[in-house]
Design an enzyme around this catalytic site. Structure first.
Site, mmCIF file in Angstrom:
data_model
loop_
_atom_site.group_PDB
_atom_site.id
_atom_site.type_symbol
_atom_site.label_atom_id
_atom_site.label_comp_id
_atom_site.label_asym_id
_atom_site.label_seq_id
_atom_site.Cartn_x
_atom_site.Cartn_y
_atom_site.Cartn_z
ATOM 1 C CD1 TRP A 41 -0.089 -1.409 3.204
ATOM 2 C CD2 TRP A 41 0.597 0.714 3.292
ATOM 3 N NE1 TRP A 41 0.671 -1.275 4.337
ATOM 4 C CE2 TRP A 41 1.116 0.037 4.425
ATOM 5 C CE3 TRP A 41 0.904 2.053 3.150
ATOM 6 C CZ2 TRP A 41 1.910 0.643 5.376
ATOM 7 C CZ3 TRP A 41 1.702 2.684 4.090
ATOM 8 C CH2 TRP A 41 2.190 1.975 5.196
ATOM 9 C CB CYS A 42 4.331 1.855 0.999
ATOM 10 S SG CYS A 42 5.622 3.126 1.010
ATOM 11 C CE1 TYR A 43 3.439 8.354 -5.413
ATOM 12 C CE2 TYR A 43 5.201 9.048 -3.918
ATOM 13 C CZ TYR A 43 4.568 9.124 -5.151
ATOM 14 O OH TYR A 43 5.064 9.973 -6.116
#
Length: 483
Positions: free
Chosen positions: A169-171
């Site tokens: 989920w991390c950009y």
């Protein structure tokens, strides 16, 4: 010339010849009692003269220490890594200073608050990292996915294991992915794991392997770690010490970083010849924290207006899982204003017992968020500060003996939608407490001593006269009865 007779005429203390006086046991006893009373009262007066008396008043703050207030602190966070710990200061006038480092020290600690390494120096310019422009759609999967079981196997097999710890989920993890996979593909082609056997690039999904990521103290995503086989194998349960990479994240930089790591490692009987530029990547490789905690100590200077100190996890190129962050902390020391010498403060407490009782309200206290709602919790401290000054007026001159800032503290926990932090909000009172030391004058002391001696002597004489008159009266009555 004035004759001696004329001089004698002004004598206030005319003497009666000793032969005309008569001593008595009652007079002797009364004289002893009077002398003891004089000594006792003299001692009491001397003690009162030497004692320090004070007046306390509240006045408008007339601080002479400028427009800025020094704030000293020493706070330990067992679950916040020094790798990302940041100290920010802001105030109501719009001043915002982020990630202060000049006057701040960060010491890695374990869960028992014991130091586990030397001072950690934060990397600068993370927001300027080059991430490259590789197309995410065309990226292949050349990096080996690792689990808790395979990680140990590969870390003991390859001399160099470079791992990308990420969260889907991390950009920033998603932005790194195409460059990382492309670099892994290039490294596999140049240094085949089966033929060369010196290096391997892998991935760990921390949402699937939380135990492994927690053991390696991964708190920000993505984290690129470098594990070396053998030379840095610790005796403590066989865990490897490792390093972190803080450089650019484009494919070229990642490949150069890996090639630089391989320079000192021989392949059979010859060394790999590399371009000298590859050595530059080593300057952005630092030893990773051996533990997940951090002790933050030092001082900051803030304007004398309402403001706050915020300690949090911060990075310009990492994401954090707020649900796994724990901002519990132990305050070893927090004070405002100049540091006061302990000996001076001890003397002041002896003279003024009520001074210095609230300048360290938070010292040596734990603030822990726990229970089922412990995740994503901010711990806030609200501090009301007032200046206290002690002024002496000895020898006709006024000078300041000591000045300090005392404060009240109220702490609270709050749940939020953003990353949890530890927040110290402070507000200075526009008033100050002025304690004036007022010693007694020596002339007043001498006057009281004379009054004591003269008063006791006079009262004793009166009592003696009354006693003697009573005795004579009793004798006359007895003689009259006999007649």
């Amino acid at each position: 010339m004035v004759s001696a007779t004329r001089i004698k005429s002004v004598d206030f203390y005319r003497k009666i010849p000793r032969d005309l006086t008569e001593a008595s046991l009652s007079g002797a006893g009364l004289s002893i009692v009077a002398a003891l009373a004089m000594v006792f009262l003299f001692g009491m007066e001397l003690s009162s003269y030497l004692a320090v008396t004070t007046d306390t008043s509240v006045i408008v703050d007339k601080s002479s220490d400028g427009d800025f207030l020094r704030i000293d602190f020493n706070v330990s966070f067992p679950a916040l890594s020094c790798e990302f710990a940041s100290v920010d200061v802001s105030d109501v006038l719009g001043t915002n200073r982020l990630n202060l480092t000049k006057t701040i020290k960060k010491i890695p600690i374990d869960s028992h608050l014991r130091a586990t390494g030397e001072e950690f120096h934060s990397s600068t310019g993370l927001h300027l990292i080059n991430h490259g422009d590789e197309d995410h759609e065309n990226s292949s999967y050349a990096a080996i996915p690792l689990t808790g079981a395979t990680f140990e196997q590969f870390s003991h097999h390859f001399p160099i294991l470079v791992v990308n710890f990420y969260a889907p989920w991390c950009y920033w993890s998603n932005r790194l992915k195409p460059s990382w996979e492309k670099a892994a593909e290039i490294i596999r082609e140049r240094f085949d794991p089966e033929d060369d056997g010196r290096v391997l690039l892998g991935n760990v999904d921390c949402t699937q392997e939380p135990t492994l990521c927690k053991r390696l103290h991964i708190q920000g995503y993505p984290s690129i770690r470098i594990f070396r086989k053998g030379s840095d194998l610790k005796e403590d349960h066989g865990h490897h010490e490792h390093e972190s990479y803080y450089g650019d994240r484009d494919t070229e930089s990642l490949v150069k970083m890996v090639e630089g790591l391989l320079v000192p490692i021989k392949k059979e009987d010859h060394k790999l010849a590399l371009d000298g530029k590859s050595h530059n990547a080593a300057s952005i490789i630092k030893k990773a924290p051996l533990s997940g905690g951090c002790r933050i100590e030092g001082y900051v200077r803030a304007k004398k207006v309402p403001g706050e100190i915020v300690i949090s996890a911060h990075s310009g190129a990492h994401s954090f899982d707020a649900s796994r962050m724990n901002m519990s902390h132990y305050v070893s020391h927090l004070s405002f204003g100049r540091m006061i010498d302990e000996r001076l403060l001890t003397d002041m407490k002896r003279l003024l017992p009520y001074l210095g009782l609230s300048h360290d309200r938070l010292n040596e206290k734990w603030f822990v968020n726990q229970g089922q709602f412990a995740a994503n919790v901010t711990i806030e401290h609200y501090l009301q500060i007032v200046k206290t000054e002690v002024v002496s007026r000895r020898f006709g001159q006024e000078h300041s003996l000591i000045d300090e800032y005392e404060y009240t503290a109220h702490s609270n926990v709050a749940h939020g939608y953003y990353y949890p932090v530890a927040k110290f909000k402070f507000q200075l009172s526009p008033m100050q407490v002025l304690i004036s030391e007022n010693p007694k004058s020596f002339s007043h002391f001498i006057t009281n001593v004379c009054a004591i001696i003269g008063g006791v002597f006079t009262v004793a004489g009166i009592l003696d006269s009354i006693f003697q008159s009573t005795v004579r009266m009793v004798k006359k009555v007895e003689l009259g009865k006999n007649i």
